[in-house]
Design a protein around this motif. Structure first.
Motif, PDB file in Angstrom:
ATOM      1  N   ILE A 197     -70.516 -25.637  -2.063  1.00  0.00           N
ATOM      2  CA  ILE A 197     -70.239 -24.410  -1.327  1.00  0.00           C
ATOM      3  C   ILE A 197     -70.088 -23.244  -2.297  1.00  0.00           C
ATOM      4  O   ILE A 197     -69.717 -23.423  -3.456  1.00  0.00           O
ATOM      5  CB  ILE A 197     -68.986 -24.533  -0.435  1.00  0.00           C
ATOM      6  N   VAL A 198     -70.415 -22.070  -1.824  1.00  0.00           N
ATOM      7  CA  VAL A 198     -70.291 -20.858  -2.623  1.00  0.00           C
ATOM      8  C   VAL A 198     -68.805 -20.553  -2.839  1.00  0.00           C
ATOM      9  O   VAL A 198     -67.989 -20.684  -1.922  1.00  0.00           O
ATOM     10  CB  VAL A 198     -70.988 -19.671  -1.912  1.00  0.00           C
ATOM     11  N   HIS A 199     -68.449 -20.172  -4.060  1.00  0.00           N
ATOM     12  CA  HIS A 199     -67.081 -19.729  -4.324  1.00  0.00           C
ATOM     13  C   HIS A 199     -66.695 -18.621  -3.337  1.00  0.00           C
ATOM     14  O   HIS A 199     -67.489 -17.688  -3.104  1.00  0.00           O
ATOM     15  CB  HIS A 199     -66.945 -19.121  -5.724  1.00  0.00           C
ATOM     16  N   GLY A 200     -65.498 -18.695  -2.807  1.00  0.00           N
ATOM     17  CA  GLY A 200     -65.038 -17.624  -1.932  1.00  0.00           C
ATOM     18  C   GLY A 200     -65.051 -16.278  -2.615  1.00  0.00           C
ATOM     19  O   GLY A 200     -65.338 -15.245  -1.990  1.00  0.00           O
ATOM     20  N   THR A 201     -64.761 -16.266  -3.935  1.00  0.00           N
ATOM     21  CA  THR A 201     -64.712 -14.985  -4.644  1.00  0.00           C
ATOM     22  C   THR A 201     -66.103 -14.394  -4.862  1.00  0.00           C
ATOM     23  O   THR A 201     -66.223 -13.194  -5.124  1.00  0.00           O
ATOM     24  CB  THR A 201     -63.981 -15.143  -5.989  1.00  0.00           C
ATOM     25  N   ILE A 202     -67.153 -15.215  -4.759  1.00  0.00           N
ATOM     26  CA  ILE A 202     -68.514 -14.652  -4.769  1.00  0.00           C
ATOM     27  C   ILE A 202     -68.747 -13.871  -3.478  1.00  0.00           C
ATOM     28  O   ILE A 202     -69.159 -12.699  -3.503  1.00  0.00           O
ATOM     29  CB  ILE A 202     -69.583 -15.765  -4.893  1.00  0.00           C
ATOM     30  N   THR A 203     -68.507 -14.527  -2.350  1.00  0.00           N
ATOM     31  CA  THR A 203     -68.723 -13.874  -1.054  1.00  0.00           C
ATOM     32  C   THR A 203     -67.854 -12.627  -0.938  1.00  0.00           C
ATOM     33  O   THR A 203     -68.293 -11.582  -0.424  1.00  0.00           O
ATOM     34  CB  THR A 203     -68.409 -14.857   0.083  1.00  0.00           C
ATOM     35  N   TRP A 204     -66.627 -12.718  -1.411  1.00  0.00           N
ATOM     36  CA  TRP A 204     -65.663 -11.612  -1.391  1.00  0.00           C
ATOM     37  C   TRP A 204     -66.186 -10.417  -2.184  1.00  0.00           C
ATOM     38  O   TRP A 204     -66.212  -9.280  -1.691  1.00  0.00           O
ATOM     39  CB  TRP A 204     -64.361 -12.160  -1.968  1.00  0.00           C
ATOM     40  N   ALA A 205     -66.640 -10.662  -3.418  1.00  0.00           N
ATOM     41  CA  ALA A 205     -67.089  -9.564  -4.281  1.00  0.00           C
ATOM     42  C   ALA A 205     -68.413  -8.976  -3.804  1.00  0.00           C
ATOM     43  O   ALA A 205     -68.595  -7.748  -3.814  1.00  0.00           O
ATOM     44  CB  ALA A 205     -67.216 -10.059  -5.722  1.00  0.00           C
ATOM     45  N   ILE A 206     -69.359  -9.832  -3.378  1.00  0.00           N
ATOM     46  CA  ILE A 206     -70.652  -9.313  -2.906  1.00  0.00           C
ATOM     47  C   ILE A 206     -70.475  -8.546  -1.598  1.00  0.00           C
ATOM     48  O   ILE A 206     -71.151  -7.533  -1.361  1.00  0.00           O
ATOM     49  CB  ILE A 206     -71.670 -10.458  -2.786  1.00  0.00           C
ATOM     50  N   THR A 215     -78.664 -19.933   1.173  1.00  0.00           N
ATOM     51  CA  THR A 215     -78.722 -19.304   2.489  1.00  0.00           C
ATOM     52  C   THR A 215     -78.257 -17.851   2.374  1.00  0.00           C
ATOM     53  O   THR A 215     -77.818 -17.402   1.314  1.00  0.00           O
ATOM     54  CB  THR A 215     -77.849 -20.051   3.509  1.00  0.00           C
ATOM     55  N   SER A 216     -78.327 -17.124   3.473  1.00  0.00           N
ATOM     56  CA  SER A 216     -77.962 -15.707   3.481  1.00  0.00           C
ATOM     57  C   SER A 216     -76.618 -15.486   4.159  1.00  0.00           C
ATOM     58  O   SER A 216     -76.189 -16.274   5.004  1.00  0.00           O
ATOM     59  CB  SER A 216     -79.028 -14.884   4.215  1.00  0.00           C
ATOM     60  N   ILE A 217     -75.977 -14.412   3.757  1.00  0.00           N
ATOM     61  CA  ILE A 217     -74.792 -13.923   4.450  1.00  0.00           C
ATOM     62  C   ILE A 217     -75.114 -12.571   5.071  1.00  0.00           C
ATOM     63  O   ILE A 217     -76.017 -11.862   4.610  1.00  0.00           O
ATOM     64  CB  ILE A 217     -73.566 -13.786   3.528  1.00  0.00           C
ATOM     65  N   ALA A 218     -74.405 -12.224   6.138  1.00  0.00           N
ATOM     66  CA  ALA A 218     -74.535 -10.918   6.785  1.00  0.00           C
ATOM     67  C   ALA A 218     -73.202 -10.201   6.662  1.00  0.00           C
ATOM     68  O   ALA A 218     -72.186 -10.690   7.154  1.00  0.00           O
ATOM     69  CB  ALA A 218     -74.923 -11.079   8.249  1.00  0.00           C
ATOM     70  N   VAL A 219     -73.203  -9.074   5.969  1.00  0.00           N
ATOM     71  CA  VAL A 219     -71.994  -8.261   5.777  1.00  0.00           C
ATOM     72  C   VAL A 219     -72.036  -7.118   6.782  1.00  0.00           C
ATOM     73  O   VAL A 219     -72.949  -6.284   6.747  1.00  0.00           O
ATOM     74  CB  VAL A 219     -71.913  -7.717   4.342  1.00  0.00           C
ATOM     75  N   ARG A 220     -71.069  -7.098   7.670  1.00  0.00           N
ATOM     76  CA  ARG A 220     -71.027  -6.082   8.713  1.00  0.00           C
ATOM     77  C   ARG A 220     -69.838  -5.165   8.480  1.00  0.00           C
ATOM     78  O   ARG A 220     -68.707  -5.624   8.354  1.00  0.00           O
ATOM     79  CB  ARG A 220     -70.926  -6.740  10.090  1.00  0.00           C
ATOM     80  N   THR A 221     -70.109  -3.862   8.425  1.00  0.00           N
ATOM     81  CA  THR A 221     -69.059  -2.880   8.187  1.00  0.00           C
ATOM     82  C   THR A 221     -68.846  -2.029   9.420  1.00  0.00           C
ATOM     83  O   THR A 221     -69.698  -1.950  10.307  1.00  0.00           O
ATOM     84  CB  THR A 221     -69.412  -1.982   6.989  1.00  0.00           C
ATOM     85  N   ALA A 231     -74.966 -18.224   7.387  1.00  0.00           N
ATOM     86  CA  ALA A 231     -76.298 -18.345   7.979  1.00  0.00           C
ATOM     87  C   ALA A 231     -76.267 -18.960   9.373  1.00  0.00           C
ATOM     88  O   ALA A 231     -77.187 -18.751  10.169  1.00  0.00           O
ATOM     89  CB  ALA A 231     -77.192 -19.171   7.066  1.00  0.00           C
ATOM     90  N   ALA A 232     -75.193 -19.690   9.688  1.00  0.00           N
ATOM     91  CA  ALA A 232     -75.048 -20.284  11.015  1.00  0.00           C
ATOM     92  C   ALA A 232     -74.418 -19.305  12.003  1.00  0.00           C
ATOM     93  O   ALA A 232     -74.194 -19.666  13.168  1.00  0.00           O
ATOM     94  CB  ALA A 232     -74.213 -21.560  10.929  1.00  0.00           C
ATOM     95  N   GLY A 233     -74.140 -18.080  11.555  1.00  0.00           N
ATOM     96  CA  GLY A 233     -73.514 -17.085  12.415  1.00  0.00           C
ATOM     97  C   GLY A 233     -72.017 -17.242  12.518  1.00  0.00           C
ATOM     98  O   GLY A 233     -71.375 -16.578  13.341  1.00  0.00           O
ATOM     99  N   GLU A 234     -71.430 -18.099  11.670  1.00  0.00           N
ATOM    100  CA  GLU A 234     -69.980 -18.318  11.683  1.00  0.00           C
ATOM    101  C   GLU A 234     -69.294 -17.323  10.768  1.00  0.00           C
ATOM    102  O   GLU A 234     -69.858 -16.880   9.754  1.00  0.00           O
ATOM    103  CB  GLU A 234     -69.669 -19.748  11.210  1.00  0.00           C
TER     104      GLU A 234
END
Length: 292
Positions: free
Chosen positions: A209-218, A249-255, A273-276
């Protein structure tokens, strides 16, 4: 065995020098590709991405001494996942700066998923004593009991952001399969559940799994782009880590629709990517007066 509640109140410190190598590698692996973050010969010096503080925090959070103080075995350590990160950036990190980082075990709570542990971190410049960054980091020790309802208490100055609402802008970002391996080395934040599939499967995860701090920073990187803010103007980054992100996979960042709000507060949420929901209660705060 239950988690050791008597670890509440324990503090530890370590001293680290911020080097150009550290700052450049961290910026590059997370895609902070501006001249300010990647040119250490520029007038005014290199801008250090402030989320580098998590590298300093991992020195204290990820070592054998902390695991022993909580009563964790090696297999139990690998069942831990990052649950939240709220960092307030008060003064910039600089190349050559010597920083004293101090951690304190603040609070534990029994949950249906295991034991939640909240730790505070302070990063101070050794020369001046200035408080540079204050963080609160939460971990979930999956499947591990506390043996009591709670221990300690959340600090009074720890106030989480609320749910992100009215999300109108979206950015899709592909996280390459190799990203956790590169990040582990560039950020020096290593846990084999992020890089070794056999270890991840043995820990009950479906994949690395991707580090949470990767998703957080990106996510902060993308939210800053939407809001027209620069990384040196970032004053706060906060989010709860809810769902897993599988590399490749991809993430979607919504602001929020009000992403350019004059008060500098930009709520966001990030989906896998699963929409979760991967990151909830996301918030960046921008101090435009800090921008160079």
């Amino acid at each position: 065995m239950p988690i050791r509640a008597d670890a509440i109140g324990q503090t530890r410190s370590t001293d680290t020098e911020i080097t150009a190598r550290d700052a450049l590698a961290y910026a590059a692996v997370l895609g902070f590709d501006s001249e300010a973050c990647l040119d250490d010969a520029r007038p005014g010096g290199l801008v250090v991405v402030p989320m580098l503080c998590t590298r300093l925090e991992w020195i204290l959070a990820g070592d054998d001494q902390r695991a022993s103080s909580l009563g964790l075995t090696l297999p139990e350590r690998r069942r831990a996942v990052h649950a939240l990160q709220d960092s307030r950036f008060l003064h910039p990190l600089r190349v050559g700066m010597r920083v004293r980082s101090t951690s304190r075990n603040e609070y534990m709570r029994q949950t249906s998923a295991g034991t939640f542990v909240l730790t505070s971190f302070e990063h101070r410049e050794i020369e001046t004593g200035d408080l540079l960054v204050k963080s609160w980091s939460g971990s979930m020790l999956r499947g591990l009991p506390l043996g009591q309802t709670a221990a300690g208490a959340p600090p009074a100055d720890f106030i989480e952001a609320g749910p992100a609402e009215n999300l109108a802008h979206a950015s899709d970002v592909l996280l390459p399969r190799t990203l956790p391996h590169l990040y582990s080395e560039c950020a020096q934040i290593w846990n084999p559940i992020h890089t070794e599939r056999a270890v991840a499967l043995a820990a009950g995860l479906p994949d690395i799994i991707v580090h949470g701090t990767i998703t957080w920073a990106i996510s902060a990187r993308e939210a800053l782009k939407t809001a027209g803010g620069s990384v040196e103007a970032l004053a706060r980054l906060s989010a709860r880590f809810r769902g897993m992100v599988i590399p490749g996979t991809s993430i979607a960042v919504r602001t929020a629709a009000s992403a350019s709000a004059s008060d500098g507060r930009v709520p966001f949420a990030t989906y896998n990517a699963a929409g979760e929901l991967a990151l909830a209660n996301g918030l960046i705060e921008i101090d435009h007066a800090r921008a160079s």
